[in-house]
Design an enzyme around this catalytic site. Structure first.
Site, mmCIF file in Angstrom:
data_model
loop_
_atom_site.group_PDB
_atom_site.id
_atom_site.type_symbol
_atom_site.label_atom_id
_atom_site.label_comp_id
_atom_site.label_asym_id
_atom_site.label_seq_id
_atom_site.Cartn_x
_atom_site.Cartn_y
_atom_site.Cartn_z
ATOM 1 N N GLU A 173 0.836 -1.212 0.000
ATOM 2 C CA GLU A 173 0.000 0.000 0.000
ATOM 3 C C GLU A 173 0.868 1.257 0.000
ATOM 4 O O GLU A 173 0.559 2.237 -0.672
ATOM 5 C CB GLU A 173 -0.934 -0.030 1.215
ATOM 6 N N GLU A 193 -4.264 -9.182 3.733
ATOM 7 C CA GLU A 193 -4.889 -8.817 5.011
ATOM 8 C C GLU A 193 -6.074 -9.690 5.379
ATOM 9 O O GLU A 193 -6.317 -9.947 6.559
ATOM 10 C CB GLU A 193 -5.348 -7.352 4.979
HETATM 11 C C1 LIG Z 1 -3.073 -1.636 7.215
HETATM 12 C C2 LIG Z 1 -2.576 -2.818 6.488
HETATM 13 O O1 LIG Z 1 -3.377 -3.009 5.358
HETATM 14 C C3 LIG Z 1 -2.610 -4.006 7.366
HETATM 15 C C4 LIG Z 1 -1.457 -4.907 7.142
HETATM 16 O O2 LIG Z 1 -0.516 -4.617 6.463
HETATM 17 S S1 LIG Z 1 -1.523 -6.351 8.007
HETATM 18 C C5 LIG Z 1 -0.084 -7.209 7.488
HETATM 19 C C6 LIG Z 1 -0.181 -7.761 6.102
HETATM 20 N N1 LIG Z 1 0.956 -8.570 5.853
HETATM 21 C C7 LIG Z 1 0.902 -9.909 5.963
HETATM 22 O O3 LIG Z 1 -0.136 -10.497 6.199
HETATM 23 C C8 LIG Z 1 2.199 -10.643 5.794
HETATM 24 C C9 LIG Z 1 2.424 -11.551 6.984
HETATM 25 N N2 LIG Z 1 3.685 -12.208 6.898
HETATM 26 C C10 LIG Z 1 3.903 -13.264 6.108
HETATM 27 O O4 LIG Z 1 3.066 -13.702 5.336
HETATM 28 C C11 LIG Z 1 5.235 -13.914 6.194
HETATM 29 O O5 LIG Z 1 5.734 -13.684 7.484
HETATM 30 C C12 LIG Z 1 6.269 -13.374 5.178
HETATM 31 C C13 LIG Z 1 5.840 -13.842 3.769
HETATM 32 C C14 LIG Z 1 6.352 -11.877 5.221
HETATM 33 C C15 LIG Z 1 7.663 -13.942 5.506
HETATM 34 O O6 LIG Z 1 7.577 -15.340 5.578
HETATM 35 P P1 LIG Z 1 8.823 -16.202 6.120
HETATM 36 O O7 LIG Z 1 10.046 -15.753 5.429
HETATM 37 O O8 LIG Z 1 8.409 -17.629 6.010
HETATM 38 O O9 LIG Z 1 9.022 -15.814 7.635
HETATM 39 P P2 LIG Z 1 8.025 -15.904 8.853
HETATM 40 O O10 LIG Z 1 8.524 -16.933 9.797
HETATM 41 O O11 LIG Z 1 6.617 -16.007 8.412
HETATM 42 O O12 LIG Z 1 8.206 -14.458 9.487
HETATM 43 C C16 LIG Z 1 9.438 -14.074 10.061
HETATM 44 C C17 LIG Z 1 9.145 -13.276 11.302
HETATM 45 O O13 LIG Z 1 8.542 -12.048 10.923
HETATM 46 C C18 LIG Z 1 7.336 -11.849 11.632
HETATM 47 N N3 LIG Z 1 6.419 -11.130 10.746
HETATM 48 C C19 LIG Z 1 6.155 -11.365 9.450
HETATM 49 N N4 LIG Z 1 5.313 -10.436 8.969
HETATM 50 C C20 LIG Z 1 5.044 -9.612 9.994
HETATM 51 C C21 LIG Z 1 4.227 -8.448 10.131
HETATM 52 N N5 LIG Z 1 3.540 -7.937 9.102
HETATM 53 N N6 LIG Z 1 4.184 -7.869 11.339
HETATM 54 C C22 LIG Z 1 4.870 -8.342 12.386
HETATM 55 N N7 LIG Z 1 5.673 -9.430 12.310
HETATM 56 C C23 LIG Z 1 5.744 -10.046 11.119
HETATM 57 C C24 LIG Z 1 6.846 -13.263 11.948
HETATM 58 O O14 LIG Z 1 5.968 -13.249 13.046
HETATM 59 C C25 LIG Z 1 8.152 -13.949 12.246
HETATM 60 O O15 LIG Z 1 8.523 -13.604 13.558
HETATM 61 P P3 LIG Z 1 9.358 -14.651 14.464
HETATM 62 O O16 LIG Z 1 10.632 -14.890 13.735
HETATM 63 O O17 LIG Z 1 9.502 -13.945 15.760
HETATM 64 O O18 LIG Z 1 8.507 -15.890 14.555
#
Ligand SMILES: C[C@H](O)CC(=O)SCCNC(=O)CCNC(=O)[C@H](O)C(C)(C)COP(=O)(O)OP(=O)(O)OC[C@H]1O[C@@H](n2cnc3c(N)ncnc32)[C@H](O)[C@@H]1OP(=O)(O)O
Length: 780
Positions: A173, A193
């Site tokens: 975004e 999301e």
């Molecule tokens: C206002 C907005 O519209 C709202 C948002 O943006 S909500 C967030 C949207 N983003 C997401 O849903 C992405 C979520 N994350 C993921 O899908 C995956 O973590 C990823 C593809 C980024 C990385 O995957 P991968 O490399 O396998 O690592 P993964 O183990 O999942 O994550 C690594 C660490 O980052 C953290 N992390 C990943 N994304 C995060 C996020 N958005 N916020 C906080 N922590 C996050 C995980 O909890 C993990 O922490 P840990 O090592 O303490 O367990």
């Protein structure tokens, strides 16, 4: 190091703003504040002509900080969310101002008059702040059907997003609020999301449709499915693709090109060229609404996402952003979001096992595997391994069984080809990774063996004694047993330190859970090795202790017993299935019994009855159905009858058998069926599960409650938006659950009796998910 944002201005006049919040540069509140501060600074500075946003460590951003969202959900305080979407992304970074700013008289280099000041409120103040800082404002024409009222304020500087690795959620975004996007080809872009029970909240519901078209944008959001930057480039989400080594240089040049008018200065929110005409757009949204209702009938947030998109289509991007902001705030505090965010963290927590993964052990790569037994489970496990490029020896006892096993693997792959998930060529290559064998000759070279033969203790003991001789002394020896005590399985070997359970769920190449069962003799190194193998083959590994049923089957046996108990109390079995489906399970307990087959259901039920007699209910329903020649779905006749396409239909003739079973059970209070609400049906099925979860936690079979949440979601299909059984129990209230269990114990017997651990938690007001204090010797 603390999350931060840095600004570096080059001699070319380009300011590089870098997000720093490892591992994924999540947009935590200090990062968002840093973005605002550095952007303002870059806008103010005379030596800056253009801005580039980038992320530290080869990742742009994984989106808004989900742990902060979780914190907010506990406080229920909406005020802390701020107006990030409108003020930071839209006004500050993109420079799009509200539609309500109706410009009456414009002259170059001056802003003469606005009308409707009241309506503009804060946004008008922004203009005056700019003026008071001496920013020179020039209002240029901004006229097309949806943007006629928007103003472009000069004195602004264009921004370009330089994307590497990933730009997800708020990360994408932010990138879409920039005037252009440049990316490396392999970066992942998406708005996932909805998988967290929220909707995009930084303008994504408005900008993505304007960049890629409505249908594709809706698909990406509703499925939470990222696309590659390559695809993003084809769709128009990404302007240019460059190799990682050229990313920053190319982004600098692009930003300058925009600033110096060699490239157009684009505003995503103001575009209309990719959005379909109103009538067509409404049809697309209507179709998406119907789909979302069908696939997620209990969820509100997909509809909230579509509401925001629709508002933007009808009333313009800015109005859509305001609607999105409102819906986003509401979704953040929904139960569904709390549940799904719990699942997000629980899933990542499973690989943090106290006393195992904190010892500094490095997983040994398990590069070659052997699977013993080519039945349904063995062939599924072999399929999962070869799909992750791990060569497999598949051992069977004779040519016929071996052919059968290899055939099943082939058809598992063929079904992927049919679904377009794999090419014929890739299938041939993958299949070549399996070698069928009838002896142990080649086993000396394998790093891990997974035994998947029938549940026969003597046979398994013999196999592990043979494996000890045939394999290298470092080979991991695992069994896929779903019930047998691992200490018994390994009784005839000396290698009990490398004996471990690798419990897959059927179909093994599809189901996401791997239950890793450790005994008190299993070495931490072997556990670490198997956790890593689980990750390599894209499963979620959960480490549990050794007991009948381990974690998943153990906590769900009371559910499978409560269902026929309810039937014996007079409740209609098809109603039970309907209510359970309405609660969000993929199918009801009776449809499940049909699916697994009555033979298996009776055998498993008996094992649980033997292991946990104090809290078991022995029903004669399935045995009586079997006497009537019914065996389940495989024979097209169970509790339901099935047509050629396996579609189920209730069978009225089953009701006679139900009646007979009820008479035999003699449990109808006063000879009459009980009166019960749908909610009570759910409670009578799942509160006994909560009770067993409490025992599993107290005994240390699961060392953290979040593991049980994942085990129940991924192993039994408990609705993820309810967060897993323990999370759900806490949201319902432990006191309430105990009071209900006590009442049913009085009415219907000890099957419902709450265990002392649960009673203590209720009395102290603690949650079931609160950590268990170490007490006595853990079964782990
Ligand atoms: C206002 C907005 O519209 C709202 C948002 O943006 S909500 C967030 C949207 N983003 C997401 O849903 C992405 C979520 N994350 C993921 O899908 C995956 O973590 C990823 C593809 C980024 C990385 O995957 P991968 O490399 O396998 O690592 P993964 O183990 O999942 O994550 C690594 C660490 O980052 C953290 N992390 C990943 N994304 C995060 C996020 N958005 N916020 C906080 N922590 C996050 C995980 O909890 C993990 O922490 P840990 O090592 O303490 O367990």
């Amino acid at each position: 190091m603390a999350p931060s944002v840095s600004l570096e201005v080059g001699s070319d006049g380009v300011a590089i703003i870098t997000l720093f919040n490892p591992p994924v540069n999540a947009l935590a509140i200090p990062v968002l504040a840093g973005i605002k501060e550095k952007h303002d600074e870059a806008t103010r500075r005379d030596d800056v002509k253009a801005i580039v946003f980038t992320g530290h460590g080869g990742k742009f951003s994984g989106g808004f900080d989900i742990s902060y969202l979780r914190q907010l959900q506990k406080t229920e305080d909406t005020s802390q969310l701020g107006r990030i979407s409108v003020e930071l992304m839209t006004h500050t970074i993109e420079g799009t101002l509200p539609q309500e700013l109706h410009l009456v008289s414009v002259s170059t280099f001056s802003l003469t008059r606005f009308y409707d000041r009241q309506k503009c409120g804060q946004d008008l103040e922004y203009f005056f702040r700019c003026l008071s800082r001496g920013t020179q404002l020039r209002v240029t024409s901004v006229l097309d059907s949806s943007t006629r009222d928007l103003c472009h304020v000069e004195g602004r500087k264009p921004s370009v997003a330089a994307i590497d690795g990933l730009a997800l959620g708020g990360g994408l975004e932010l990138a879409m609020a920039c005037n252009a996007r440049i990316s490396t080809p392999k970066a992942q872009l998406g708005l996932p999301e909805l998988q967290l029970g929220i909707i995009p909240g930084f303008g994504g519901t408005q900008r993505l449709p304007r960049l890629v078209g409505l249908s594709k944008a809706i698909e990406m959001m509703l499925l939470s499915k990222p696309i590659s930057a390559q695809e993003g480039n084809d769709l128009g989400l990404v302007d240019v693709l460059v190799p990682p080594s050229e990313l920053l240089a190319a982004a600098r040049k692009m930003a300058l090109d925009i600033a110096e008018h060699r490239r157009p200065w684009m505003y995503s929110l103001r575009r209309t060229d990719k959005i379909e005409g109103l009538a067509e757009a409404r049809e697309i949204i209507k179709f998406a609404r119907a789909q979302a209702k069908k696939t997620a009938p209990n969820l509100r947030h997909p509809q909230q996402c579509l509401d925001s998109i629709e508002e933007g289509v009808v009333a313009g991007g800015y109005a859509g952003t305001l609607k999105e902001e409102k819906e986003f705030r509401a979704a953040v505090f929904s139960d569904a979001s709390k549940g799904l965010i719990n699942v997000f963290f629980a899933q990542r927590n499973t690989t943090k096992v106290r006393g195992v993964t904190d010892l500094g052990l490095k997983p040994r790569p398990l590069k070659r595997a052997a699977v013993i037994g080519g039945g349904l489970m063995g062939s599924g496990i072999a399929t999962a391994l070869i799909l992750s490029n791990i060569p497999v020896l598949l051992k069977e006892v004779n040519e016929k069984f071996l052919e059968g096993g290899l055939g099943r693997i082939r058809s598992n792959l063929q079904s992927r080809v049919k679904k377009g998930q794999m090419t014929e060529e890739k299938m041939a290559k993958t299949l070549a990774l399996v070698k069928g064998v009838l002896d142990y000759n080649d086993f000396k070279n394998v790093d891990v063996v997974i035994e998947a033969v029938i549940e026969n203790i003597g046979l398994k003991q013999q196999i592990f004694a043979d494996l000890e001789k045939a394999c290298s002394p470092t080979c991991v020896l695992s069994t896929n047993t779903s019930t047998i005590d691992l200490n018994l399985v390994g009784e005839k070997t000396k290698s009990q330190d490398r004996l471990i359970g690798a419990h897959f769920f059927s179909p093994a190449h599809i189901m996401p859970l791997l239950e890793i069962v450790r005994t008190d003799k299993t070495s931490p190194q072997v556990i670490v090795d198997l956790i890593n193998l689980g990750k390599v083959i894209k499963k979620t590994p959960v480490v549990v202790g050794n007991c009948t049923g381990f974690a998943v089957n153990r906590v769900f046996f009371p559910y499978n017993m409560a269902a026929p108990l309810l039937v014996d109390l007079g409740v209609d079995l098809y109603r039970i299935d309907g209510v359970v489906k309405g609660f969000g399970m993929p199918m009801g307990p009776f449809a499940l019994a049909d699916l697994v087959g009555f033979g298996v259901a009776v055998a498993v039920g008996q094992q649980n009855l033997n292991a946990y007699p104090d809290r078991s209910y022995k029903s004669m329903l399935i045995p009586n159905l079997m006497k009537d020649g019914r065996l389940g779905q495989a024979t097209k006749k169970g509790i339901y009858v099935y047509d050629e396409r396996r579609r189920a239909k209730p069978d009225p003739s089953v009701l006679k058998i139900v009646e007979k079973t009820r008479q035999e059970a003699g449990r109808l209070p006063g000879g009459k069926p009980i009166t019960i609400s749908d909610q009570e049906i759910v409670e009578m099925l799942f509160f006994p599960v909560v009770n067993e979860c409490a025992r599993v936690l107290e005994e240390g079979i699961c060392s953290q409650a979040s593991d049980l949440d994942i085990a129940t979601v991924m192993g039994m299909g408990f609705p993820p938006y309810r967060g897993g059984v323990v999370h759900w129990a806490d949201s319902v209230g432990i006191k309430y659950i105990v009071s209900k269990l006590q009442k049913w114990t009085e009415l219907y017997g000890d099957f419902f009796k709450p265990c002392s651990f649960l009673v203590e938690r209720a009395a102290s007001g603690a949650s079931l998910s609160d950590p268990v204090a170490p007490k006595g010797q853990s079964r782990l």
